[in-house]
Design an enzyme around this catalytic site. Structure first.
Site, mmCIF file in Angstrom:
data_model
loop_
_atom_site.group_PDB
_atom_site.id
_atom_site.type_symbol
_atom_site.label_atom_id
_atom_site.label_comp_id
_atom_site.label_asym_id
_atom_site.label_seq_id
_atom_site.Cartn_x
_atom_site.Cartn_y
_atom_site.Cartn_z
ATOM 1 N N CYS A 83 10.009 127.926 92.760
ATOM 2 C CA CYS A 83 11.447 127.974 93.092
ATOM 3 C C CYS A 83 12.276 127.255 92.028
ATOM 4 C CB CYS A 83 11.715 127.360 94.457
ATOM 5 S SG CYS A 83 10.321 127.426 95.579
ATOM 6 N N SER A 207 16.848 127.809 104.252
ATOM 7 C CA SER A 207 17.612 128.739 103.428
ATOM 8 C C SER A 207 17.057 130.151 103.628
ATOM 9 C CB SER A 207 17.516 128.320 101.966
ATOM 10 O OG SER A 207 16.160 128.204 101.586
ATOM 11 N N ILE A 209 15.979 134.272 102.911
ATOM 12 C CA ILE A 209 15.338 135.172 101.947
ATOM 13 C C ILE A 209 16.384 136.190 101.499
ATOM 14 C CG2 ILE A 209 13.711 137.112 101.899
ATOM 15 C CD1 ILE A 209 11.878 135.212 103.639
ATOM 16 N N LYS A 330 21.213 126.765 101.257
ATOM 17 C CA LYS A 330 21.312 127.076 102.675
ATOM 18 C C LYS A 330 22.251 128.247 102.942
ATOM 19 C CE LYS A 330 21.175 127.084 106.979
ATOM 20 N NZ LYS A 330 21.400 128.514 106.783
ATOM 21 N N HIS A 334 19.191 131.553 98.710
ATOM 22 C CA HIS A 334 18.153 131.008 97.842
ATOM 23 C C HIS A 334 17.237 132.130 97.330
ATOM 24 C CE1 HIS A 334 15.143 128.457 96.165
ATOM 25 N NE2 HIS A 334 14.423 128.234 97.237
#
Ligand SMILES: [Zn+2]
Lengths: 386, 137
Positions: A83, A207, A209, A330, A334
């Site tokens: 990430c 957060s 997808i 959030k 993300h």
């Protein structure tokens, strides 16, 4: 080392982009960034991405994207740090310009997560963790964060509801960001009632997808003088990366993000700033617990006090440490490998006074922090508006 | 995990075989060949007792591929008596009965099935320590 400037930015809305492929959303961020910087060529393109191989069946993104945006022939490759891939691509571009190898570099973060179904995406995200000793036992990435949150609540005697301030702040700020995925306000009440996904983590701790791409054009000081789009110059004054064990169970203290501590200290020193100089902090709030741990490891709050900072209103745009000023992970969303680039793009908007209703008053120094996995790779950047 | 990878980690999954560092004497699990405490080579096998306590726990409601049939299931970070921490599923306990600090012990259980053609994977899981339960009763 040479000073490095951000000369142009471009982004797509974050969300479910059914009609656009991975290559298209990369295009939709890179072309506006090139126009913004008034460039037609670049020396190199670095693509931050985590999951294209697993979720789209496509690797080799450097050549693919370079060709697709009309830059066939240039140096290009993908940079991956889970990430944290977006900020890792930025760091690569920064080193190339600062080191004098290139004058104009494009950095893009791009992720397509909605072409697969939930369980495949869940399994793919767990690749950020230790595959043989965390994921193999059926422990999802959400569950790993839940293990941290449960322990944090236990050690510091903090009720779950207190974390709601992070989610409320992020959603409030997303309302002022036209590119955010969730521009809807939420309340502490709706936070408390949200569906549990891995207790104590509920849907509003987490957060979403999503798909998204963001791009930056980095240039040397000389080049910055020759182009210029009339906006306030933004310099990358600090850039640092540190690592920790991939698995949480291998950390000396699971509630301490050592890589955040190390990389932020390096970045503060490099930029010649102290923590009190920072006007806003785009942190990696993939889960509310990560926001709390980040505030603590970077020195904004004492251990166990990160949540209190949120409770006391210090994280809002008017507060002492504004975070997630455009919605954060959030509520902006993300798209994992793109997130680090979105963070720097949003900090740039703040420093140029272009953050609209979310403008942090007189912002001139911003910090961004992108986290790979549950804290194994942490990248810190400090931006200065000149 | 592939057949070869499952086979390769069989000592760890069936018997919690880690290492003990010759230089600093720390126990290490999972095995990693270089001691994380002193950075010296550590390749001497050492089987952990399998006893420990729950450091933290949660329940997986939304499992990754391959674990669908078992969800929801409790998972934990278990602090082993010899020092290392391990990430594992809990078994023989309802999710709402788990507590931080609870003594647990390792057992061998089915982890997942990889379809009609694939293998059945067994691994360590942790259950409440039976002896302590008996004493408490
Ligand atoms: Zn040692």
């Amino acid at each position: 080392m040479r000073p490095v400037y951000i000369a142009g930015i471009g982004q797509t809305p974050v969300g479910e982009q059914w009609e656009r492929s991975l290559r298209h959303i990369a295009h939709d961020a890179i072309i506006p960034a090139m126009r913004d910087a008034q460039i037609e060529r670049a020396d190199a393109l670095y693509v931050g991405n985590m999951l294209s191989g697993e979720l789209v069946g496509q690797e080799h993104l450097g050549a693919l994207v370079a060709d697709f945006v009309g830059l066939r022939g240039i140096e290009a490759y993908k940079v991956e740090a889970a990430c944290g891939s977006g900020a890792a691509a930025l760091r690569t571009g920064y080193m190339a310009v600062a080191g004098g190898l290139h004058d104009v570099v494009i950095v893009a973060g791009v992720e397509k997560m909605t072409d697969t179904v939930g369980r495949e995406t869940t399994a793919a995200l767990a690749m950020a963790a230790d595959q043989e000793y965390e994921a193999a036992e059926g422990v999802s990435f959400v569950a790993l964060n839940a293990l941290l949150m449960r322990r944090y609540m236990y050690e510091y005697d903090i009720p779950h509801g207190a974390f709601g301030y992070f989610a409320v702040n992020a959603h409030h700020n997303a309302a002022g960001n036209p590119n955010a995925m969730f521009p809807n306000s939420i309340t502490l009440e709706s936070y408390r009632k949200a569906t549990m996904i891995a207790d104590p983590i509920n849907l509003l701790d987490s957060s979403p997808i999503c798909d998204g791409a963001a791009a930056l054009v980095l240039v040397s000081e000389d080049y910055a003088r020759s182009v210029g789009n009339g906006r306030r110059p933004v310099r990358i004054a600090g850039s640092a990366v540190a690592t920790d064990s991939l698995a949480i169970h291998d950390r000396r203290d699971p509630l301490w993000l050592d890589a955040a501590f190390i990389s932020s200290r390096k970045a503060y020193q490099q930029a010649g700033v102290s923590i009190d100089d920072i006007d806003l902090f785009e942190l990696h709030d993939a889960f509310t617990i990560m926001a709390a741990l980040s505030l603590e490891a970077n020195g904004f709050a004492e251990r166990g006090r990160g949540v209190r900072l949120a409770e006391e209103g210090e994280i809002t745009i008017e507060g002492r440490v504004p975070i997630a000023t455009m919605g954060g992970l959030k509520a902006r969303g993300h798209p994992v490998g793109a997130t680090g680039v979105y963070q720097v793009l949003e900090a740039t908007l703040q420093l140029q006074g272009l953050a609209g209703p979310n403008q942090v008053e007189n912002a001139s120094i911003a910090m961004t922090q992108n986290i790979g996995g549950s804290g194994a790779t942490i990248l810190t950047h400090i931006l200065v508006g000149e | 995990m592939s057949v070869a990878r499952t086979w390769r980690t069989r000592k760890q999954r069936y018997a919690l075989v880690g290492e003990r560092c010759d230089y600093c004497q720390n126990a290490i699990f999972p095995p990693r060949d270089v001691c994380p405490h002193c950075a010296e080579p550590a390749q001497k096998e050492f089987a952990l007792s399998g006893r420990g306590t729950v450091y933290s726990y949660t329940t997986v409601f939304d499992p990754p591929t391959g674990f669908d049939a078992f969800a929801p299931y409790p998972v934990a970070l278990v602090k082993l008596d010899e020092g290392p921490m391990v990430t594992a599923q809990l078994t023989d306990i309802m999710p709402d009965q788990v507590k931080i600090g609870m003594p647990v012990e390792m057992v061998t259980r089915k982890l997942n099935e990889q379809g009609d053609e694939g293998i059945i994977v067994y691994s360590y899981k942790f259950r409440p320590q039976l002896q302590r339960q008996a004493l408490a009763a």
